[in-house]
Design a protein around this motif. Structure first.
Motif, PDB file in Angstrom:
ATOM      1  N   THR A 144      -1.347   9.505  -6.302  1.00 27.93           N
ATOM      2  CA  THR A 144      -2.312   9.192  -5.376  1.00 27.93           C
ATOM      3  C   THR A 144      -2.836  10.894  -4.531  1.00 27.93           C
ATOM      4  O   THR A 144      -1.924  11.910  -4.621  1.00 27.93           O
ATOM      5  CB  THR A 144      -1.169   8.353  -4.509  1.00 27.93           C
ATOM      6  OG1 THR A 144      -1.213   7.535  -4.615  1.00 27.93           O
ATOM      7  CG2 THR A 144      -1.023   8.536  -3.103  1.00 27.93           C
ATOM      8  N   THR A 145      -3.804  10.579  -4.055  1.00 26.44           N
ATOM      9  CA  THR A 145      -4.069  12.461  -3.170  1.00 26.44           C
ATOM     10  C   THR A 145      -4.632  12.314  -1.731  1.00 26.44           C
ATOM     11  O   THR A 145      -5.308  11.301  -1.425  1.00 26.44           O
ATOM     12  CB  THR A 145      -6.081  12.429  -4.100  1.00 26.44           C
ATOM     13  OG1 THR A 145      -5.259  12.307  -5.270  1.00 26.44           O
ATOM     14  CG2 THR A 145      -5.971  14.120  -3.671  1.00 26.44           C
ATOM     15  N   LEU A 146      -4.561  12.806  -1.025  1.00 28.42           N
ATOM     16  CA  LEU A 146      -4.833  12.485   0.307  1.00 28.42           C
ATOM     17  C   LEU A 146      -5.423  13.953   0.631  1.00 28.42           C
ATOM     18  O   LEU A 146      -5.328  15.293   0.457  1.00 28.42           O
ATOM     19  CB  LEU A 146      -3.815  12.870   0.793  1.00 28.42           C
ATOM     20  CG  LEU A 146      -2.852  12.305   0.388  1.00 28.42           C
ATOM     21  CD1 LEU A 146      -0.765  12.513   1.786  1.00 28.42           C
ATOM     22  CD2 LEU A 146      -2.427  10.916   1.089  1.00 28.42           C
ATOM     23  N   SER A 147      -6.467  13.688   1.700  1.00 27.91           N
ATOM     24  CA  SER A 147      -7.487  14.510   2.603  1.00 27.91           C
ATOM     25  C   SER A 147      -7.089  14.480   3.656  1.00 27.91           C
ATOM     26  O   SER A 147      -7.398  13.283   4.628  1.00 27.91           O
ATOM     27  CB  SER A 147      -8.766  14.060   1.754  1.00 27.91           C
ATOM     28  OG  SER A 147      -8.401  14.469   0.053  1.00 27.91           O
ATOM     29  N   VAL A 165      -6.696   8.046   1.686  1.00 25.55           N
ATOM     30  CA  VAL A 165      -6.057   7.910   0.904  1.00 25.55           C
ATOM     31  C   VAL A 165      -6.372   7.587  -0.242  1.00 25.55           C
ATOM     32  O   VAL A 165      -7.218   6.289  -0.159  1.00 25.55           O
ATOM     33  CB  VAL A 165      -4.743   7.025   1.558  1.00 25.55           C
ATOM     34  CG1 VAL A 165      -3.762   6.585   0.183  1.00 25.55           C
ATOM     35  CG2 VAL A 165      -4.332   7.764   2.512  1.00 25.55           C
ATOM     36  N   VAL A 166      -6.372   8.029  -1.562  1.00 21.37           N
ATOM     37  CA  VAL A 166      -7.280   7.964  -2.861  1.00 21.37           C
ATOM     38  C   VAL A 166      -6.474   7.290  -4.358  1.00 21.37           C
ATOM     39  O   VAL A 166      -5.637   8.806  -3.719  1.00 21.37           O
ATOM     40  CB  VAL A 166      -8.377   9.114  -3.411  1.00 21.37           C
ATOM     41  CG1 VAL A 166      -8.810   8.056  -3.886  1.00 21.37           C
ATOM     42  CG2 VAL A 166      -9.211   8.806  -2.143  1.00 21.37           C
ATOM     43  N   SER A 200      -8.437   4.189   0.974  1.00 26.67           N
ATOM     44  CA  SER A 200      -7.600   3.738   2.336  1.00 26.67           C
ATOM     45  C   SER A 200      -7.831   4.829   3.275  1.00 26.67           C
ATOM     46  O   SER A 200      -7.892   5.716   2.955  1.00 26.67           O
ATOM     47  CB  SER A 200      -6.826   3.170   2.292  1.00 26.67           C
ATOM     48  OG  SER A 200      -5.672   3.558   1.555  1.00 26.67           O
ATOM     49  N   SER A 201      -7.623   4.496   4.629  1.00 28.37           N
ATOM     50  CA  SER A 201      -7.282   5.622   5.352  1.00 28.37           C
ATOM     51  C   SER A 201      -6.278   5.026   6.021  1.00 28.37           C
ATOM     52  O   SER A 201      -5.382   4.310   6.651  1.00 28.37           O
ATOM     53  CB  SER A 201      -8.864   5.545   6.127  1.00 28.37           C
ATOM     54  OG  SER A 201      -8.920   4.574   6.728  1.00 28.37           O
ATOM     55  N   SER A 202      -5.413   6.530   6.816  1.00 24.82           N
ATOM     56  CA  SER A 202      -4.497   5.939   7.834  1.00 24.82           C
ATOM     57  C   SER A 202      -4.550   7.277   9.062  1.00 24.82           C
ATOM     58  O   SER A 202      -5.475   8.069   8.936  1.00 24.82           O
ATOM     59  CB  SER A 202      -2.421   6.228   7.005  1.00 24.82           C
ATOM     60  OG  SER A 202      -2.545   7.486   6.244  1.00 24.82           O
ATOM     61  N   THR A 203      -3.775   7.877  10.068  1.00 23.66           N
ATOM     62  CA  THR A 203      -4.103   8.626  10.842  1.00 23.66           C
ATOM     63  C   THR A 203      -2.680   9.600  10.702  1.00 23.66           C
ATOM     64  O   THR A 203      -1.724   9.015  10.687  1.00 23.66           O
ATOM     65  CB  THR A 203      -4.014   7.440  12.141  1.00 23.66           C
ATOM     66  OG1 THR A 203      -2.873   6.503  12.017  1.00 23.66           O
ATOM     67  CG2 THR A 203      -5.264   7.051  11.998  1.00 23.66           C
TER      68      THR A 203
END
Length: 268
Positions: A144-147, A165-166, A200-203
């Motif tokens: 899981t990789t976050l940017s 979120v990948v 996907s994405s989050s905030t």
């Protein structure tokens, strides 16, 4: 007194009952140390048992083996199998295809026709267990990789900024894996060495905007290789963007016109 034993006669139709079981002809072979290759001929054998007293004709009519089908030599036909009798047919060979080699196994499927006097002809499909052709150990690299995306373009980590979120998986197996699901989403199949991802994405939350430490839950990845399955959990580090967090006001610090600071989460 003369005693005569005649040929058994079935009193009803549907009495045919023949057991046909297939198995690898070289079950002792270590396919990890000595794998098969495309085009190799894999030996296979059939054990046939007549479970009735009726003399029965047992004839293979389809199957990806050779020799196997009549009228060719060394076929597996037995035209008059005695009641309660049986036989072994060890001549068949199955030729490994490209697709089977990629999967690391093949599924032996054959069809046989059974017949006897006074009985309706019966067709029997025989599906054997998967036959391993090489090492089928499932190995996955799941991450899981976050940017951080500066959504408001203010140059700082802010509440409401987007976090991409990948969740990704790489097939480190020697064989193809199928039915891949990443966090429940179907992503199909992967050949050896291939990768797939779900984005996907989050905030950013208010608390994360203060600390600059962003974490998201790991997810489960499930795959199959034939009847085999594996499940892993993605790995990944928290995203540290503390260097882009608005500094907290400190009485002892020196500030210049235009500097931005935060106090209790509020920016000034």
């Amino acid at each position: 007194t003369v005693r005569h034993v005649g040929t058994p006669v079935a009193l009803r139709d549907g009495a045919l009952d023949v057991s046909i079981v297939g198995a690898p002809g070289d079950a002792a072979r270590d396919v990890v140390a000595e794998p098969y290759a495309v085009g190799d001929a894999v030996p296979y054998r059939f054990s046939v048992e007549n479970r009735t007293p009726l003399t029965t004709s047992v004839v293979p009519v389809s199957g990806d083996f050779a020799p196997f089908l009549p009228p060719g030599p060394a076929n597996c036909r037995f035209l008059s199998l005695a009641g309660l009798g049986g036989y072994e047919c060890a001549t068949p060979r199955h030729t490994v295809t490209d697709a089977e080699w990629a999967d690391g196994f093949f599924v032996p499927v054959s069809t046989w026709q059974l017949s006897a006097a006074g009985q309706s002809t019966r067709t029997l499909e025989v599906v054997g267990d998967e036959v391993d052709l090489r090492d089928r150990t499932i190995a996955l690299d799941a991450r899981t990789t976050l940017s951080w995306i500066d959504t408001d373009s203010d140059g700082w980590v802010s509440e409401g900024d987007e976090i991409e979120v990948v969740h990704s998986v790489r097939n480190d197996s020697l064989v193809r894996v199928t039915d891949i699901r990443i966090d429940g989403e179907d992503v199909g199949a992967l050949a050896a060495g291939e990768s797939a991802r779900v984005t996907s994405s989050s905030t950013v939350t208010a608390a994360e905007a203060v600390t600059g430490l962003i974490e998201r839950p790991a997810v489960e990845v499930t795959v199959r290789n034939g009847e085999r399955s594996a499940q892993v959990t993605t790995m990944g580090d928290a995203l540290d963007v503390s260097g882009d967090v608005v500094p907290t006001w400190a009485a002892e610090a020196r500030y210049e016109r235009g500097d931005v600071v935060q106090v209790d989460g509020a920016r000034f």
